[in-house]
Motif scaffolding. Structure first.
Motif, PDB file in Angstrom:
ATOM      1  N   LEU A 241     -53.653 -59.449 -93.390  1.00 46.63           N
ATOM      2  CA  LEU A 241     -55.287 -59.221 -93.152  1.00 46.63           C
ATOM      3  C   LEU A 241     -55.198 -59.900 -91.978  1.00 46.63           C
ATOM      4  O   LEU A 241     -55.011 -60.261 -90.720  1.00 46.63           O
ATOM      5  CB  LEU A 241     -55.356 -60.503 -94.107  1.00 46.63           C
ATOM      6  N   ARG A 242     -57.168 -59.318 -91.292  1.00 45.50           N
ATOM      7  CA  ARG A 242     -57.478 -60.157 -90.041  1.00 45.50           C
ATOM      8  C   ARG A 242     -58.240 -60.702 -90.094  1.00 45.50           C
ATOM      9  O   ARG A 242     -59.288 -60.512 -90.714  1.00 45.50           O
ATOM     10  CB  ARG A 242     -57.913 -58.678 -89.054  1.00 45.50           C
ATOM     11  N   ASN A 243     -58.733 -61.578 -89.096  1.00 46.75           N
ATOM     12  CA  ASN A 243     -59.804 -62.743 -89.041  1.00 46.75           C
ATOM     13  C   ASN A 243     -60.482 -63.479 -87.692  1.00 46.75           C
ATOM     14  O   ASN A 243     -59.686 -64.010 -86.779  1.00 46.75           O
ATOM     15  CB  ASN A 243     -59.246 -63.343 -90.222  1.00 46.75           C
ATOM     16  N   GLU A 244     -61.867 -62.854 -87.214  1.00 49.78           N
ATOM     17  CA  GLU A 244     -61.865 -62.876 -85.920  1.00 49.78           C
ATOM     18  C   GLU A 244     -61.882 -64.670 -85.488  1.00 49.78           C
ATOM     19  O   GLU A 244     -61.366 -64.526 -84.641  1.00 49.78           O
ATOM     20  CB  GLU A 244     -63.399 -62.721 -85.744  1.00 49.78           C
TER      21      GLU A 244
ATOM     22  N   LEU B 265     -49.036 -63.526-101.637  1.00 49.83           N
ATOM     23  CA  LEU B 265     -49.307 -62.214-102.500  1.00 49.83           C
ATOM     24  C   LEU B 265     -48.307 -61.877-103.014  1.00 49.83           C
ATOM     25  O   LEU B 265     -48.625 -61.056-104.139  1.00 49.83           O
ATOM     26  CB  LEU B 265     -51.063 -61.678-101.613  1.00 49.83           C
TER      27      LEU B 265
ATOM     28  N   PHE C 290     -57.157 -71.714 -96.841  1.00 44.95           N
ATOM     29  CA  PHE C 290     -58.749 -71.513 -96.817  1.00 44.95           C
ATOM     30  C   PHE C 290     -59.708 -71.054 -96.856  1.00 44.95           C
ATOM     31  O   PHE C 290     -60.201 -70.817 -97.248  1.00 44.95           O
ATOM     32  CB  PHE C 290     -58.332 -72.847 -97.687  1.00 44.95           C
ATOM     33  N   ARG C 291     -59.990 -71.672 -95.643  1.00 47.79           N
ATOM     34  CA  ARG C 291     -61.758 -71.686 -95.173  1.00 47.79           C
ATOM     35  C   ARG C 291     -61.890 -70.377 -94.807  1.00 47.79           C
ATOM     36  O   ARG C 291     -62.912 -69.929 -95.680  1.00 47.79           O
ATOM     37  CB  ARG C 291     -61.649 -72.535 -93.654  1.00 47.79           C
TER      38      ARG C 291
ATOM     39  N   LEU D  40     -59.884 -67.352 -94.894  1.00 45.13           N
ATOM     40  CA  LEU D  40     -59.040 -66.507 -95.797  1.00 45.13           C
ATOM     41  C   LEU D  40     -59.112 -66.346 -96.990  1.00 45.13           C
ATOM     42  O   LEU D  40     -58.900 -65.375 -97.845  1.00 45.13           O
ATOM     43  CB  LEU D  40     -57.617 -66.019 -95.202  1.00 45.13           C
ATOM     44  N   LYS D  41     -59.715 -67.565 -97.640  1.00 37.75           N
ATOM     45  CA  LYS D  41     -59.499 -67.348 -99.108  1.00 37.75           C
ATOM     46  C   LYS D  41     -58.194 -67.033 -99.707  1.00 37.75           C
ATOM     47  O   LYS D  41     -57.955 -67.249-100.821  1.00 37.75           O
ATOM     48  CB  LYS D  41     -60.801 -66.446 -99.934  1.00 37.75           C
ATOM     49  N   LEU D  42     -57.339 -68.004 -99.176  1.00 35.29           N
ATOM     50  CA  LEU D  42     -55.508 -67.755 -99.357  1.00 35.29           C
ATOM     51  C   LEU D  42     -55.317 -69.359 -99.990  1.00 35.29           C
ATOM     52  O   LEU D  42     -55.017 -70.075 -98.756  1.00 35.29           O
ATOM     53  CB  LEU D  42     -54.995 -66.765 -98.813  1.00 35.29           C
ATOM     54  N   VAL D  43     -54.251 -69.079-100.895  1.00 38.95           N
ATOM     55  CA  VAL D  43     -53.459 -70.524-101.374  1.00 38.95           C
ATOM     56  C   VAL D  43     -52.105 -70.379-100.265  1.00 38.95           C
ATOM     57  O   VAL D  43     -51.332 -69.115-100.533  1.00 38.95           O
ATOM     58  CB  VAL D  43     -53.171 -70.904-102.414  1.00 38.95           C
TER      59      VAL D  43
ATOM     60  N   GLY E 232     -46.900 -69.192-100.866  1.00 35.96           N
ATOM     61  CA  GLY E 232     -47.741 -69.812-101.832  1.00 35.96           C
ATOM     62  C   GLY E 232     -47.888 -70.441-103.123  1.00 35.96           C
ATOM     63  O   GLY E 232     -49.400 -71.003-103.684  1.00 35.96           O
TER      64      GLY E 232
ATOM     65  N   ARG F 175     -64.094 -54.315 -95.167  1.00 33.26           N
ATOM     66  CA  ARG F 175     -62.419 -54.390 -95.193  1.00 33.26           C
ATOM     67  C   ARG F 175     -62.333 -53.423 -96.640  1.00 33.26           C
ATOM     68  O   ARG F 175     -63.417 -53.597 -96.967  1.00 33.26           O
ATOM     69  CB  ARG F 175     -62.089 -55.667 -95.364  1.00 33.26           C
TER      70      ARG F 175
ATOM     71  N   ASN G 104     -63.268 -61.296-103.066  1.00 36.74           N
ATOM     72  CA  ASN G 104     -63.099 -62.850-101.739  1.00 36.74           C
ATOM     73  C   ASN G 104     -62.429 -62.565-101.015  1.00 36.74           C
ATOM     74  O   ASN G 104     -62.689 -63.706-100.060  1.00 36.74           O
ATOM     75  CB  ASN G 104     -62.506 -63.758-102.596  1.00 36.74           C
ATOM     76  N   LEU G 105     -61.523 -61.725-101.034  1.00 38.21           N
ATOM     77  CA  LEU G 105     -60.864 -61.383 -99.254  1.00 38.21           C
ATOM     78  C   LEU G 105     -61.593 -60.035 -98.161  1.00 38.21           C
ATOM     79  O   LEU G 105     -60.658 -59.894 -96.994  1.00 38.21           O
ATOM     80  CB  LEU G 105     -59.576 -61.141 -99.870  1.00 38.21           C
TER      81      LEU G 105
ATOM     82  N   LEU H 260     -52.245 -66.404-108.554  1.00 34.54           N
ATOM     83  CA  LEU H 260     -53.067 -65.735-107.734  1.00 34.54           C
ATOM     84  C   LEU H 260     -52.158 -65.468-106.120  1.00 34.54           C
ATOM     85  O   LEU H 260     -52.355 -64.852-104.694  1.00 34.54           O
ATOM     86  CB  LEU H 260     -54.350 -64.949-107.964  1.00 34.54           C
ATOM     87  N   LYS H 261     -52.988 -67.129-106.071  1.00 35.11           N
ATOM     88  CA  LYS H 261     -52.393 -67.755-104.331  1.00 35.11           C
ATOM     89  C   LYS H 261     -54.164 -67.263-103.431  1.00 35.11           C
ATOM     90  O   LYS H 261     -54.519 -66.789-102.521  1.00 35.11           O
ATOM     91  CB  LYS H 261     -51.618 -67.510-103.897  1.00 35.11           C
ATOM     92  N   LEU H 262     -55.136 -67.252-104.587  1.00 32.57           N
ATOM     93  CA  LEU H 262     -56.466 -67.121-103.949  1.00 32.57           C
ATOM     94  C   LEU H 262     -57.281 -68.806-104.142  1.00 32.57           C
ATOM     95  O   LEU H 262     -57.568 -68.521-105.353  1.00 32.57           O
ATOM     96  CB  LEU H 262     -57.475 -65.463-104.921  1.00 32.57           C
ATOM     97  N   VAL H 263     -58.290 -67.938-103.705  1.00 36.09           N
ATOM     98  CA  VAL H 263     -59.404 -69.217-103.898  1.00 36.09           C
ATOM     99  C   VAL H 263     -60.569 -68.452-104.043  1.00 36.09           C
ATOM    100  O   VAL H 263     -61.048 -66.972-103.309  1.00 36.09           O
ATOM    101  CB  VAL H 263     -59.953 -69.747-102.213  1.00 36.09           C
TER     102      VAL H 263
ATOM    103  N   GLY I  25     -65.254 -65.843-102.380  1.00 41.92           N
ATOM    104  CA  GLY I  25     -64.590 -67.272-102.115  1.00 41.92           C
ATOM    105  C   GLY I  25     -64.601 -67.987-101.676  1.00 41.92           C
ATOM    106  O   GLY I  25     -63.786 -69.329-100.698  1.00 41.92           O
TER     107      GLY I  25
END
Lengths: 325, 325
Positions: A26-29, A46, A274-275, A277-280, A312, B21, B45-46, B277-280, B312
């Protein structure tokens, strides 16, 4: 001990295709701005079982000849390796027993149990997990599966690096640096071999909690260093006392140096994931992002930097406390 | 109003490639067991901005001729469409103003602000967001970007369905059913057109909160139904009073029926996504998984079922409360 090479890591990558998940990058600015670099984030949180550990475990278990599989496997681990071995054993139809500390995160104990493995809990302060695991393996005639200091484990984890290189090539870009957490060092040394097969110029950096910076100090001094006993961090997955024998032999030649961060930096990285990437991400799994945000090597500023989320598996109460903190 | 078709959705999919994406599709055995079906989870959500909305917004903004871009765009939204329009405008170098309710989740307001859009807050109980947005758009000579009842919006969201179909084909499998949340219906009707271009036999089902089951009742009765005013749900993103004009015209022909779940089912789905899933996932974004786990159509039992995570964007305090609840 047999020494893994880029070639044997690529072989393991081929062997594991279709058995483990090709995890997203994943990329995030917003994170790029915070880090001051262009980040490519490899999401092993994941992966099946919520961490990279199933790569090495599957690769190791595939080496056990068919006639030896009925006796099964034994492993000791605070959690992610435990789940990797339990799932790999389940997928290959083998029995598994895992020796786990009684204070391991509940989510990790539950994960092992859900995959049908037996669990032997021990007291981290008074018992030797190695001795317990060896005794049980002897009794069962089972194979003891080490968590990092083993060529097949390193090669299996290294498949993550080969896969990452393939994904970066597909994106048309290239990485100047990669930051990856280091406990025993199975992931980062395998990843370095796997990634450098495609691009030997990429510099690979360890990420650790400040109090457990054995890799950073070892790489800086050229001699294997040990952490002071009794130090604590929230990064339960990467609290090993020193680099392994095999992993240090590999790491001292493959790795550029080390980053280290406080537990507060770890919590901040978990909140940012969390904020944005919506990832744990679990604490140890966030060490590389925390390093990118708070201890980026100066030569990596403004460059393309790979960041590995290694896992995760975090208890809900701990995660809730951290994101609302 | 011009009526979107599978062909125009595929055109939008081509137009959006490289601009949004390609989100991952995940599988998880633990969730399969809970649902009693083989789930393929499409993770919007990603997506950039944390929801699918940037697909439709970008597709709509790309229709504005170069000479009209300086006046910018105006939109009204409780959050995800707001962020989609703000980001699309930023990427195309256009000014944007978003009319948002003063009680919108902070994380969504922050997201809009971070992309440089102006924000006009209104009172949900006493003011008309449509009237405010139209007035401001008139004053600025700006284009008003609707959130669902527009062919370009539907086609843009539909790119998600075309992409999903491509990914399922790559996996060598096929979906018997897809469950997707429905508010205004832009996503699900576009997705149905996009997916059915590859496999017309796949049945598409709406997912809604029990108190806001306008799509379910509309599809069951064949007539557009309206929700009782004043009903509440934690699914802030999908609380529209009824299907839209265009989306109902499409949906009544494309959709198989509806599922509905309680807010407790939604919370459970969010916890399962966190754990396995480790997802928000935000509340509205979890409606489809909640339906798969708690209101799966009987004909989908044991089948291959696509599930869409639409977003998300959830405030940390709310998420913390739900996962530790």
């Amino acid at each position: 001990m047999r020494r893994p090479t880029s070639t044997t890591v690529l072989e393991a990558y081929g062997r594991l295709k279709g058995r483990v998940r090709r995890t997203p990058v994943l990329r995030n600015e917003a994170l790029d701005e915070l880090a001051g670099a262009k980040l490519y984030i490899k999401c092993e949180n994941l992966q099946l079982t919520g961490s990279f550990k199933i790569r090495g475990a599957t690769n190791r278990l595939l080496q056990i000849p068919k006639e030896g599989r009925a006796a099964g496997v034994v492993a000791f681990s605070s959690g992610n390796h435990a789940q990797g071995v339990a799932r790999a054993a389940k997928l290959l139809g083998m029995p598994a027993l895992i020796v786990m500390p009684s204070d391991a995160p509940g989510v990790k104990i539950d994960g092992v149990r859900a995959d049908g493995a037996d669990i032997h809990l021990y007291d981290r302060d008074t018992e030797s997990r190695e001795a317990i695991a060896e005794r049980i393996a002897d009794e069962r005639g089972a194979v003891l599966v080490p968590s990092f200091d083993d060529p097949f484990i390193v090669e299996g984890q290294g498949s993550c690096g080969a896969e990452f290189a393939e994904q970066i090539a597909e994106s048309g870009d290239a990485l100047d640096h990669i930051i990856c957490c280091a406990g025993g060092g199975g992931l980062i040394t395998g990843l370095a071999l796997g990634y450098k097969a495609s691009d030997p110029s990429t510099k690979i950096w360890t990420a650790e909690p400040e109090a457990h910076d054995d890799w950073r100090r070892s790489l800086a001094s050229g001699e294997k260093q040990v952490n002071a006993p009794g130090t604590r961090s929230i990064c339960d997955a990467i609290l090993t006392p020193s680099p392994g024998e095999l992993t240090w032999a590999l790491g001292k030649e493959l790795l550029a140096g080390g980053c280290a961060v406080s537990d507060d930096h770890i919590r901040d990285a978990m909140r940012q994931a969390f904020r944005h990437l919506k990832l744990v991400v679990e604490p140890g799994g966030a060490a590389a992002l925390a390093s990118a945000l708070h201890d980026l090597p100066s030569e990596a500023k403004g460059k393309n930097v790979g960041v590995v989320f290694s896992g995760g598996n975090v208890d809900p109460a701990q995660f809730a406390g951290i994101i609302s903190g």
